[in-house]
Design a protein around this motif. Structure first.
Motif, PDB file in Angstrom:
ATOM      1  N   UNK A  82      34.016  60.226 -64.719  1.00  0.00           N
ATOM      2  CA  UNK A  82      32.922  59.283 -64.963  1.00  0.00           C
ATOM      3  C   UNK A  82      33.455  57.957 -65.505  1.00  0.00           C
ATOM      4  N   UNK A  83      34.469  57.949 -66.329  1.00  0.00           N
ATOM      5  CA  UNK A  83      35.008  56.693 -66.893  1.00  0.00           C
ATOM      6  C   UNK A  83      35.567  55.825 -65.772  1.00  0.00           C
ATOM      7  N   UNK A  84      36.275  56.403 -64.856  1.00  0.00           N
ATOM      8  CA  UNK A  84      36.884  55.654 -63.737  1.00  0.00           C
ATOM      9  C   UNK A  84      35.796  55.045 -62.869  1.00  0.00           C
ATOM     10  N   UNK A  85      34.750  55.841 -62.529  1.00  0.00           N
ATOM     11  CA  UNK A  85      33.673  55.360 -61.670  1.00  0.00           C
ATOM     12  C   UNK A  85      32.894  54.250 -62.336  1.00  0.00           C
ATOM     13  N   UNK A  86      32.687  54.301 -63.633  1.00  0.00           N
ATOM     14  CA  UNK A  86      31.931  53.299 -64.345  1.00  0.00           C
ATOM     15  C   UNK A  86      32.635  51.962 -64.335  1.00  0.00           C
ATOM     16  N   UNK A  87      33.897  51.926 -64.482  1.00  0.00           N
ATOM     17  CA  UNK A  87      34.661  50.678 -64.463  1.00  0.00           C
ATOM     18  C   UNK A  87      34.583  50.023 -63.084  1.00  0.00           C
ATOM     19  N   UNK A  88      34.594  50.843 -61.989  1.00  0.00           N
ATOM     20  CA  UNK A  88      34.511  50.291 -60.626  1.00  0.00           C
ATOM     21  C   UNK A  88      33.138  49.664 -60.391  1.00  0.00           C
ATOM     22  N   UNK A  89      32.064  50.309 -60.874  1.00  0.00           N
ATOM     23  CA  UNK A  89      30.706  49.797 -60.686  1.00  0.00           C
ATOM     24  C   UNK A  89      30.556  48.471 -61.434  1.00  0.00           C
ATOM     25  N   UNK A  90      31.124  48.290 -62.582  1.00  0.00           N
ATOM     26  CA  UNK A  90      31.038  47.032 -63.354  1.00  0.00           C
ATOM     27  C   UNK A  90      31.665  45.868 -62.586  1.00  0.00           C
ATOM     28  N   UNK A  91      32.729  46.067 -61.884  1.00  0.00           N
ATOM     29  CA  UNK A  91      33.341  45.001 -61.099  1.00  0.00           C
ATOM     30  C   UNK A  91      32.435  44.586 -59.944  1.00  0.00           C
ATOM     31  N   UNK A  92      31.798  45.524 -59.262  1.00  0.00           N
ATOM     32  CA  UNK A  92      30.885  45.204 -58.157  1.00  0.00           C
ATOM     33  C   UNK A  92      29.685  44.418 -58.635  1.00  0.00           C
ATOM     34  N   UNK A  93      29.144  44.734 -59.807  1.00  0.00           N
ATOM     35  CA  UNK A  93      27.971  44.058 -60.334  1.00  0.00           C
ATOM     36  C   UNK A  93      28.277  42.590 -60.611  1.00  0.00           C
ATOM     37  N   UNK A 108      18.875  39.217 -63.466  1.00  0.00           N
ATOM     38  CA  UNK A 108      18.712  39.844 -64.782  1.00  0.00           C
ATOM     39  C   UNK A 108      19.051  41.319 -64.716  1.00  0.00           C
ATOM     40  N   UNK A 109      18.657  41.970 -63.606  1.00  0.00           N
ATOM     41  CA  UNK A 109      18.893  43.406 -63.474  1.00  0.00           C
ATOM     42  C   UNK A 109      20.394  43.682 -63.335  1.00  0.00           C
ATOM     43  N   UNK A 110      21.018  42.880 -62.518  1.00  0.00           N
ATOM     44  CA  UNK A 110      22.462  43.094 -62.333  1.00  0.00           C
ATOM     45  C   UNK A 110      23.213  42.869 -63.634  1.00  0.00           C
ATOM     46  N   UNK A 155      30.196  40.582 -58.901  1.00  0.00           N
ATOM     47  CA  UNK A 155      30.208  39.841 -57.628  1.00  0.00           C
ATOM     48  C   UNK A 155      28.768  39.625 -57.151  1.00  0.00           C
ATOM     49  N   UNK A 156      27.873  40.600 -57.306  1.00  0.00           N
ATOM     50  CA  UNK A 156      26.481  40.475 -56.869  1.00  0.00           C
ATOM     51  C   UNK A 156      25.748  39.389 -57.681  1.00  0.00           C
ATOM     52  N   UNK A 157      26.030  39.227 -58.962  1.00  0.00           N
ATOM     53  CA  UNK A 157      25.365  38.225 -59.801  1.00  0.00           C
ATOM     54  C   UNK A 157      25.693  36.821 -59.287  1.00  0.00           C
ATOM     55  N   UNK A 158      26.829  36.584 -58.836  1.00  0.00           N
ATOM     56  CA  UNK A 158      27.213  35.253 -58.337  1.00  0.00           C
ATOM     57  C   UNK A 158      26.455  34.934 -57.043  1.00  0.00           C
ATOM     58  N   UNK A 159      26.300  35.874 -56.113  1.00  0.00           N
ATOM     59  CA  UNK A 159      25.597  35.666 -54.836  1.00  0.00           C
ATOM     60  C   UNK A 159      24.121  35.361 -55.084  1.00  0.00           C
TER      61      UNK A 159
END
Length: 1008
Positions: free
Chosen positions: A676-687, A305-307, A689-693
């Motif tokens: 900040x816009x560039x960094x935010x898009x990268x963090x969304x992709x990582x999240x 839920x957090x991710x 992958x974590x939800x699936x695990x």
């Protein structure tokens, strides 16, 4: 010659050791007035025991010690030695010489010696008694003694006649016997009082002692019976305790068996409980594993839920940054900061103006404070000056008051009056004496100007006591004799008649008759005229000499400073005490009171000024303090304004820095948004992958929870089996507990019975100790057989004894010993009382014998002295008649002695009507008559012939020569006729306050 030498050291005007050798029968001591020749007479009188300071012309005994002069300092002690010949054993001492020594120190210590051995004054008096050399003898005769024997009351003349009759020692022994008799009477009365007191105690004590003895007998019998009864009870208790102890042991064995079975049941129950706890632990571990796995599954759900929420937030943030980047730039904050800087700079200028005004107000306050400080210093100095003035005035006022109090205390305590006068006046105040009007000093008043002259004119008469009748004076004299309180002169108003000058004298320096210069009640006029009616007061000594010469030396003249010219021309004078005399005290008190009043007025005036100065000083200080408070507030405003100014400057600097920073931040913001816009898009992709695990992990945990739940069910079933077994064991345990309780109740009952027996035994033992302080072992030694071996009879006897003791009440056990003590004391005191009574009767017999012997001796000796006086008077006066008469021949030991004389060619008259020369010659005749009958070994005469004319001086000297065959004479004189008939002359000179002795043998001068 009895008188061999006189040694003087440190006495009056003789600081160095001076020795006068008396080797001839007739020795004269001559010298000018004030040279110290009379000090030789004083030295002889002093060493023979004279205690009256005034008799030696002093005010205190310390005056006999040389006090220093112009050329030398004072000495520490005075010593006089009198060397007497004792080869004929006049004195009861086995020595050819007797040396009597007296020494007095400034510290007040006095020492007496006889032949250099320490002695008492009493020893010296007894040694000289009945030799004519005693205290009241006639071996020392001065001018005052001549006048005293003629002016004194007839009763007071007895002392000379008693010494001459040789009964002084008898009177002394009689007085000692009477003193012992008085003490014996006191002891007898005390013994009688104690006997009476003891008689009141003996009978009550006797009854109490008998009661106490009956009590002790009953108490001892009661004690023996009670001890025996209690010991018998203890034996019965002991046999009963043996049976109780066996029953207690049986009950204790049954109880221990039940407790052993109970312990086994407790052990089984504990074993089942341990197995159940093991199952509980397994079940708890299964529950923990299930809970942990469920927690991990819940954590995985939360993580998913957090991710998911983080992914949504990152996507929203990217959208917001894109919108912010596209928004126009704003400079509103920059404009706002510039406006605030302008406002702060304007406020800063206003604060600087306020600070300048506050600084000026602060300088003004400082100047005002300086002015007030100067005013305070001036007013403080004025206040201190007034304080010093008032302190000085108060010191003077207190000194005057202190002196007034001292003088009033002296008047109240009658300081300066003799002991006899004080005793009489005290008895008069208390009402024991009647008819006492007061001393002459009490009855007269005079101006301070005349006080010294009146005091000198009156002399010792200041202390004369005025009484209404002769009987009042006689009563007072008897009181003085009984108390041995000294001697006093009494002037009865019914008998004294005054004499006044036959005319008034006027001229240079004459102030008037002394009796006219004083104030007194009219009823005392005869007394005052008798004392002062023939004395004239003048201003100076020259006036006195001129007046005396103009009237042929017949007048008595006194000057304002106390110099005196006597009838016949003799002069008395010198310095007077600075503190004044008895009469001048009142004047001193008035003068001092006037001074004290002036000082009091000055103190009040200065106090008013001081209050004003204090108020002005307080006002100045108040105004100064007000300005100081104002200065403090201004200084606080100044400090506060300075702080505001500093804060304003800091605020402007801060606003300028903020404006600069704001401008820089506007430039940097755009660059940061892109990053900040560039960094935010990268963090969304990582999240994503974590939800699936996390989803895969949650599925595995759900399967594991199912397996753990099945294992928990098996453990709980095994635990229920163990719990059923433990319940059966607990039921058996309760049954065992019931059996133990029953055993314990039985044992407790036996224990209580044993305890009761023990307590009863202890109570009996305590009763033995509390009542008679006996242990059981000690009581056994006192045990007796009971009457008829019956405890009941013993109990009845105990009750009877207790009633008997109660009937006796509370006995006084100490009365037995007290009765023996008081009875012994009574017997002893009775014996003492009888002995004292015998001693009293013996003393009465001794006094009666002494009195009879004194009467016989005095009657015979007085008759011989009277015959001698008749002959001597006729020889000296060239005719005439004289006689001594006892006032009461039935009381020869206490009555007065009257002297009646009839000079040649004159009628018989009283002594008071004789001229001064006649009175002196009568006294000389009386002393010579006494010496004929009872010659004194030596006689010192101090200017007793000064009032005689030349012809009578020659008669006096010739008679001394005639008498010198039996009596050695030392004559202090300034008359030529006396000097011409002397064997040896001692000349006395004085230089710088020190007297020097020169000797001259006249027969050697005649041979030359």
């Amino acid at each position: 010659m009895l008188l061999k030498a006189l040694e003087v050291q440190g006495f009056k005007s003789f600081p160095e050791k001076t020795r006068l050798e008396f080797t001839r029968p007739l020795t004269s001591i001559v010298g000018p007035n004030g040279s110290g020749k009379s000090n030789v007479s004083d030295a002889i009188s002093w060493v023979m025991g004279e205690q009256r300071v005034k008799a030696m012309r002093g005010s205190k005994m310390e005056d006999v010690i040389f006090s220093g002069g112009a050329s030398r300092g004072a000495v520490g002690f005075a010593q006089v030695s009198l060397i007497l010949d004792n080869s004929s054993r006049v004195f009861p001492i086995e020595a050819n010489e007797v040396m009597i020594t007296r020494r007095y120190y400034r510290s007040g210590e006095s020492e007496y010696y006889i032949n250099k051995r320490a002695a008492r004054l009493k020893d010296i008096n007894e040694l000289l008694m009945d030799t004519g050399l005693g205290r009241d003898g006639y071996s020392l005769i001065g001018q005052g003694r001549v006048d005293e024997i003629l002016s004194a009351k007839s009763e007071d003349r007895r002392e000379v006649f008693e010494e001459a009759a040789g009964i002084s020692r008898y009177r002394y022994n009689k007085q000692e016997a009477e003193s012992k008799l008085k003490l014996t009477d006191t002891n007898l009365q005390r013994a009688a009082d104690k006997l009476a007191e003891l008689e009141l105690q003996i009978e009550p004590l006797r009854e109490q002692a008998e009661t106490a003895k009956r009590y002790l007998l009953a108490r001892d019998e009661l004690r023996a019976l009670e001890i025996s009864l209690w010991l018998e009870q203890l034996e019965k208790l002991a046999s009963r305790n043996v049976k109780l102890n066996q029953e207690r042991q049986d009950a204790l064995d049954a109880l221990n068996s039940a407790k052993a079975r109970l312990e086994q049941l407790y052990a089984n129950s504990e074993e089942y409980s341990a197995l159940m706890r093991e199952q509980d632990v397994k079940a708890d571990q299964s529950r923990i594993d299930i809970a942990r796995t469920e927690s991990e599954a819940a954590t995985a759900d939360s993580e998913i839920a957090s991710l998911t929420a983080s992914l949504d937030a990152e996507q929203s943030n990217t959208e917001r940054l894109l919108k912010e980047k596209s928004a126009p730039k704003s400079e509103e904050r920059v404009v706002s900061l510039r406006g605030r800087i302008s406002e702060a700079e304007a406020q800063l200028q206003q604060t600087e103006c306020e600070l300048t005004e506050t600084s000026g107000a602060l300088d003004s306050a400082k100047n005002r404070i300086s002015g007030y400080e100067t005013r305070i210093a001036t007013r403080t100095r004025r206040r201190d000056e007034l304080l010093k003035t008032r302190t000085d005035a108060e010191a003077e006022y207190n000194a005057a008051n202190s002196r007034i109090n001292i003088l009033r205390d002296m008047e109240r305590e009658r300081e300066g009056f003799s002991r006899a006068v004080r005793a009489v006046m005290q008895d008069a105040r208390s009402g024991r004496l009647q008819g006492i009007r007061g001393t002459v000093a009490d009855l007269i008043k005079t101006d301070t100007k005349y006080a010294v002259a009146i005091e000198i004119a009156l002399g010792a008469a200041l202390q004369n006591i005025v009484v209404e009748r002769e009987e009042d004076g006689k009563a007072a004299i008897n009181m003085l004799k009984q108390r041995d309180a000294g001697r006093a002169t009494f002037m009865p108003m019914s008998a004294i008649r005054g004499q006044r000058l036959d005319r008034r004298y006027s001229g240079k320096g004459i102030l008037g008759t002394a009796s006219e210069l004083i104030g007194f009640e009219h009823e005392y006029s005869e007394i005052i005229n008798n004392l002062l009616g023939r004395t004239i007061v003048v201003e100076t000594m020259d006036d006195a000499i001129e007046l005396s010469r103009a009237n042929g030396g017949r007048l008595r003249v006194v000057t304002l400073d106390g110099q005196l010219i006597n009838p016949g021309g003799s002069m008395t004078g010198g310095s007077t005490g600075r503190s004044g005399g008895i009469l001048s005290r009142a004047g001193q008190i008035e003068d001092l009171q006037s001074k004290a009043d002036k000082f009091k007025t000055a103190i009040n005036s200065v106090s008013d000024e001081l209050q004003t100065a204090e108020r002005e000083l307080g006002a100045a200080r108040f105004e100064r303090d007000a300005v100081l408070e104002e200065q403090r507030k201004i200084r606080e405003d100044y400090v506060r304004t300075e702080a505001v100014l500093t804060q304003s400057r800091q605020r402007i600097e801060e606003l300028k820095r903020a404006l600069h920073i704001e401008e820089l931040e506007l430039k940097e913001r755009d660059a940061l948004i892109d990053a900040d816009i560039t960094a935010s898009q990268a963090r969304a992709d990582g999240l994503k992958a974590q939800i699936e695990t996390a989803s895969a992990k949650k599925s595995a945990l759900t399967e594991h929870i199912v397996k753990l739940t099945e294992n928990l069910q098996a453990v709980l079933a095994e635990k229920m089996e163990y719990e059923a077994r433990r319940a059966r064991t607990e039921r058996d345990t309760r049954e065992a507990n019931a059996a133990i309780a029953e055993c314990e109740r039985a044992f407790s009952a036996l224990e209580r019975r044993a305890l009761e027996a023990e307590m009863e035994e202890k109570q009996i033992a305590d009763r033995l100790w509390d009542t008679y302080e006996l242990s059981r072992t000690a009581a056994e030694r006192l045990r007796q057989d009971l009457p008829d071996n019956s405890a009941a009879k013993a109990q009845r006897r105990v009750a009877e004894l207790k009633r008997e003791i109660a009937a006796l009440g509370v006995p006084n056990i100490g009365a037995i010993a007290e009765f023996d003590r008081v009875n012994s004391r009574y017997v002893y005191l009775r014996e003492q009382h009888d002995d004292i009574l015998k001693a009293k009767n013996e003393l009465l017999r001794v006094i009666r014998d002494i009195t009879e012997e004194m009467e016989k001796i005095f009657t015979k000796e007085f008759a011989d002295i009277n015959e001698s006086f008749k002959t001597t008077f006729t020889e000296l006066f060239g005719g005439g008649r004289a006689e001594l008469i006892l006032e009461d021949e039935n009381d020869v030991l206490n009555c007065g002695v009257e002297i009646t004389v009839q000079p040649p060619g004159k009628t018989q008259r009283g002594l008071s009507l004789l001229s001064g020369g006649e009175r002196a010659f009568v006294a000389i005749a009386l002393y010579f008559a006494i010496m004929k009958i009872r010659p004194t070994p030596f006689c010192v005469m101090d200017e007793i012939e000064s009032a005689l004319d030349e012809e009578n001086v020659t008669r006096f000297a010739e008679y001394c020569r005639k008498m010198s065959q039996k009596t050695q004479f030392v004559l202090i004189t300034h008359r030529r006729g006396t000097m011409e008939h002397s064997d040896t002359l001692f000349g006395v000179t004085m230089q710088n306050g020190v007297s020097t002795i020169l000797s001259l043998e006249l027969d050697e001068v005649e041979r030359l």
